[in-house]
Write a protein that holds these residues in place. Structure first.
Motif, PDB file in Angstrom:
ATOM      1  N   ASP A  59      20.950 -38.840  12.528  1.00 58.50           N
ATOM      2  CA  ASP A  59      19.996 -38.617  13.611  1.00 58.50           C
ATOM      3  C   ASP A  59      18.581 -38.898  13.115  1.00 58.50           C
ATOM      4  N   ASP A  60      17.595 -38.669  13.956  1.00 52.67           N
ATOM      5  CA  ASP A  60      16.207 -38.995  13.606  1.00 52.67           C
ATOM      6  C   ASP A  60      15.681 -38.171  12.441  1.00 52.67           C
ATOM      7  N   GLU A  61      16.314 -37.038  12.183  1.00 49.51           N
ATOM      8  CA  GLU A  61      15.882 -36.184  11.076  1.00 49.51           C
ATOM      9  C   GLU A  61      16.662 -36.465   9.797  1.00 49.51           C
ATOM     10  N   GLY A  62      17.562 -37.437   9.847  1.00 48.36           N
ATOM     11  CA  GLY A  62      18.320 -37.804   8.655  1.00 48.36           C
ATOM     12  C   GLY A  62      19.622 -37.060   8.473  1.00 48.36           C
ATOM     13  N   SER A  63      19.989 -36.216   9.419  1.00 48.72           N
ATOM     14  CA  SER A  63      21.266 -35.487   9.323  1.00 48.72           C
ATOM     15  C   SER A  63      22.425 -36.428   9.623  1.00 48.72           C
ATOM     16  N   VAL A  67      28.929 -29.509  16.019  1.00 45.15           N
ATOM     17  CA  VAL A  67      29.561 -28.720  17.082  1.00 45.15           C
ATOM     18  C   VAL A  67      29.707 -27.298  16.548  1.00 45.15           C
ATOM     19  N   LYS A  68      28.736 -26.451  16.852  1.00 43.48           N
ATOM     20  CA  LYS A  68      28.540 -25.192  16.131  1.00 43.48           C
ATOM     21  C   LYS A  68      29.743 -24.254  16.172  1.00 43.48           C
ATOM     22  N   ALA A  69      30.448 -24.187  17.300  1.00 47.18           N
ATOM     23  CA  ALA A  69      31.560 -23.236  17.406  1.00 47.18           C
ATOM     24  C   ALA A  69      32.879 -23.805  16.909  1.00 47.18           C
ATOM     25  N   SER A  70      32.876 -25.045  16.460  1.00 51.06           N
ATOM     26  CA  SER A  70      34.119 -25.698  16.070  1.00 51.06           C
ATOM     27  C   SER A  70      34.603 -25.233  14.698  1.00 51.06           C
ATOM     28  N   PRO A  71      35.896 -24.959  14.554  1.00 50.83           N
ATOM     29  CA  PRO A  71      36.439 -24.630  13.236  1.00 50.83           C
ATOM     30  C   PRO A  71      36.447 -25.836  12.299  1.00 50.83           C
ATOM     31  N   CYS A  72      36.142 -27.014  12.843  1.00 49.33           N
ATOM     32  CA  CYS A  72      36.117 -28.240  12.046  1.00 49.33           C
ATOM     33  C   CYS A  72      34.714 -28.555  11.514  1.00 49.33           C
ATOM     34  N   LEU A  73      33.768 -27.657  11.721  1.00 49.23           N
ATOM     35  CA  LEU A  73      32.381 -27.888  11.300  1.00 49.23           C
ATOM     36  C   LEU A  73      32.273 -27.943   9.778  1.00 49.23           C
ATOM     37  N   ILE A  74      31.539 -28.947   9.284  1.00 47.04           N
ATOM     38  CA  ILE A  74      31.254 -29.059   7.846  1.00 47.04           C
ATOM     39  C   ILE A  74      29.743 -29.124   7.651  1.00 47.04           C
ATOM     40  N   ASP A  75      29.294 -28.850   6.432  1.00 46.32           N
ATOM     41  CA  ASP A  75      27.844 -28.898   6.190  1.00 46.32           C
ATOM     42  C   ASP A  75      27.421 -30.288   5.705  1.00 46.32           C
ATOM     43  N   GLN A  76      26.125 -30.482   5.609  1.00 50.16           N
ATOM     44  CA  GLN A  76      25.578 -31.789   5.241  1.00 50.16           C
ATOM     45  C   GLN A  76      25.945 -32.185   3.811  1.00 50.16           C
ATOM     46  N   PHE A 134      30.926 -61.498  22.794  1.00 50.28           N
ATOM     47  CA  PHE A 134      31.139 -62.840  22.239  1.00 50.28           C
ATOM     48  C   PHE A 134      31.359 -62.833  20.728  1.00 50.28           C
ATOM     49  N   SER A 135      31.638 -61.661  20.136  1.00 48.99           N
ATOM     50  CA  SER A 135      31.981 -61.614  18.712  1.00 48.99           C
ATOM     51  C   SER A 135      33.463 -61.312  18.559  1.00 48.99           C
ATOM     52  N   ASN A 136      33.981 -61.509  17.344  1.00 51.87           N
ATOM     53  CA  ASN A 136      35.434 -61.464  17.134  1.00 51.87           C
ATOM     54  C   ASN A 136      35.937 -60.292  16.307  1.00 51.87           C
ATOM     55  N   ALA A 137      35.157 -59.829  15.334  1.00 55.72           N
ATOM     56  CA  ALA A 137      35.641 -58.777  14.440  1.00 55.72           C
ATOM     57  C   ALA A 137      35.929 -57.500  15.236  1.00 55.72           C
ATOM     58  N   LYS A 138      37.130 -56.949  15.052  1.00 53.24           N
ATOM     59  CA  LYS A 138      37.547 -55.785  15.831  1.00 53.24           C
ATOM     60  C   LYS A 138      37.096 -54.501  15.123  1.00 53.24           C
ATOM     61  N   PHE A 139      35.847 -54.143  15.368  1.00 54.70           N
ATOM     62  CA  PHE A 139      35.306 -52.895  14.838  1.00 54.70           C
ATOM     63  C   PHE A 139      35.634 -51.757  15.789  1.00 54.70           C
ATOM     64  N   GLU A 140      35.829 -50.557  15.220  1.00 55.32           N
ATOM     65  CA  GLU A 140      36.083 -49.391  16.062  1.00 55.32           C
ATOM     66  C   GLU A 140      35.722 -48.108  15.335  1.00 55.32           C
ATOM     67  N   ILE A 141      35.407 -47.085  16.116  1.00 54.44           N
ATOM     68  CA  ILE A 141      35.235 -45.747  15.554  1.00 54.44           C
ATOM     69  C   ILE A 141      36.572 -45.322  14.967  1.00 54.44           C
ATOM     70  N   HIS A 142      36.571 -44.975  13.687  1.00 53.29           N
ATOM     71  CA  HIS A 142      37.835 -44.676  12.998  1.00 53.29           C
ATOM     72  C   HIS A 142      38.165 -43.201  13.197  1.00 53.29           C
ATOM     73  N   ARG A 143      39.181 -42.928  13.996  1.00 48.18           N
ATOM     74  CA  ARG A 143      39.479 -41.548  14.374  1.00 48.18           C
ATOM     75  C   ARG A 143      40.054 -40.737  13.221  1.00 48.18           C
ATOM     76  N   ASP A 144      40.577 -41.385  12.172  1.00 49.97           N
ATOM     77  CA  ASP A 144      41.281 -40.664  11.109  1.00 49.97           C
ATOM     78  C   ASP A 144      40.381 -40.331   9.914  1.00 49.97           C
ATOM     79  N   ASP A 145      39.268 -41.042   9.758  1.00 49.07           N
ATOM     80  CA  ASP A 145      38.398 -40.834   8.595  1.00 49.07           C
ATOM     81  C   ASP A 145      37.389 -39.722   8.851  1.00 49.07           C
ATOM     82  N   LEU A 146      37.025 -39.015   7.789  1.00 44.41           N
ATOM     83  CA  LEU A 146      35.981 -38.003   7.883  1.00 44.41           C
ATOM     84  C   LEU A 146      34.687 -38.639   8.380  1.00 44.41           C
ATOM     85  N   LEU A 147      34.082 -38.031   9.389  1.00 45.94           N
ATOM     86  CA  LEU A 147      32.848 -38.482  10.052  1.00 45.94           C
ATOM     87  C   LEU A 147      33.060 -39.699  10.951  1.00 45.94           C
TER      88      LEU A 147
END
Length: 299
Positions: A5-9, A229-238, A35-48
């Motif tokens: 984000d804008d603060e570097g987090s 996501v503050k209430a999430s049990p999946c929350l990790i620190d920076q 018009f580009s070809n490389a199939k980039f995607e948000i990787h659902r399995d990787d951390l972050l």
């Protein structure tokens, strides 16, 4: 590609970027520029959930150049904080979701770089059924272009850009066929539903994302770790987020793109079976015609 984000987090591209923008817009994360070809995607399995090029059988994936397009027909990406649930049937299609954030097709006038977060206005939604799974495609335009042209729905789009919507539907019908896939099917007989309906579907998938990010018991390798996501049990620190980024090797030299990525592919829908040929195997007459069309396309 990781996000800050804008603060570097450090952020998860899927879980920490907000779905809702300002002035009744949504935030789209762009994966594949038009018009580009490389199939980039948000990787659902990787951390972050970084954006990565998809790999199949050890080989980077590319989108075919199906005549007359080059690569993807739109700026392609996803809405963060949404999830097409693979464990529950979609109430409109009767099929379970495909495990991913909901897909977005941006049809504005310019290509948008990978990793951009863009405020968009929803124009409609297309209900693609992919191998028995629900795979919604939300049709949008970036807020600046939509407001400038006063485009609020698919009717407005058709008036200003005739046949664009038809081209998008055709692309999603045939885009897997050059690789041996079959013609895709759609809910509602391929009708692009209106923005009100689209909002309903988006909010539905947002609700399933909330269930996902608040629950660590879902089966499968989906990574719900997030930093915001503050209430999430999946929350990790920076600190953990920074360690994850540092664990990746430094960026090396770009790999050579295979020559075949630039080949034309021709799909004949007049026959029941896919008939895909590359430009090098065309008859002489067709080659001359294709070359003329190539010049027109490049202009």
């Amino acid at each position: 590609m990781y996000f800050q984000d804008d603060e570097g987090s450090i952020l998860s591209a899927w879980h920490d970027i907000p779905l809702f923008g300002e002035d009744n817009t949504y935030n789209m994360v762009v994966e594949i520029p038009r018009f580009s070809n490389a199939k980039f995607e948000i990787h659902r399995d990787d951390l972050l959930n970084p954006i990565k090029q998809d790999i199949k059988n050890g080989t980077p994936r590319f989108i075919a150049n199906i005549f007359p397009w080059h690569g993807h027909v739109c700026n392609y990406g996803a809405f963060p904080q949404t999830w097409e649930n693979p464990y529950k049937e979609d109430p409109w299609t009767g099929q379970k979701g495909d495990r991913d954030p909901i897909d977005v097709c941006e049809v504005g006038p310019m290509p948008i770089p990978t990793g951009s977060v863009v405020e968009v206005r929803v124009l409609g939604i297309l209900g693609l059924i992919d191998s028995g799974e629900t795979d919604w495609k939300v049709i949008v335009m970036n807020k600046k272009a939509a407001d400038l042209k006063n485009i609020t729905n698919m009717d407005d789009l058709e008036k200003l850009y005739p046949k664009l919507a038809e081209s998008v539907v055709k692309f999603y019908t045939i885009y897997k066929m050059p690789f041996g896939g079959v013609e895709n099917k759609f809910a509602f007989n391929g009708e692009i539903k209106d923005p009100t309906f689209a909002d309903e579907v988006i909010l539905f998938t947002h609700g399933h994302w909330k269930e996902l990010v608040m629950n660590t018991t879902f089966i499968g390798p989906i990574n719900c770790r997030n930093t915001g996501v503050k209430a999430s049990p999946c929350l990790i620190d920076q600190e953990i987020a920074e360690q994850e980024i540092k664990s990746y090797p430094e960026e090396g030299k770009p790999a050579t793109i295979p020559k075949k990525v630039n080949e034309w592919k021709f799909v004949n829908l007049l026959e029941k079976q896919a008939k895909c040929e590359d430009s090098s195997s065309s008859e002489e007459d067709d080659s001359e015609e294709s070359n003329e069309l190539l010049i027109v396309n490049d202009e």
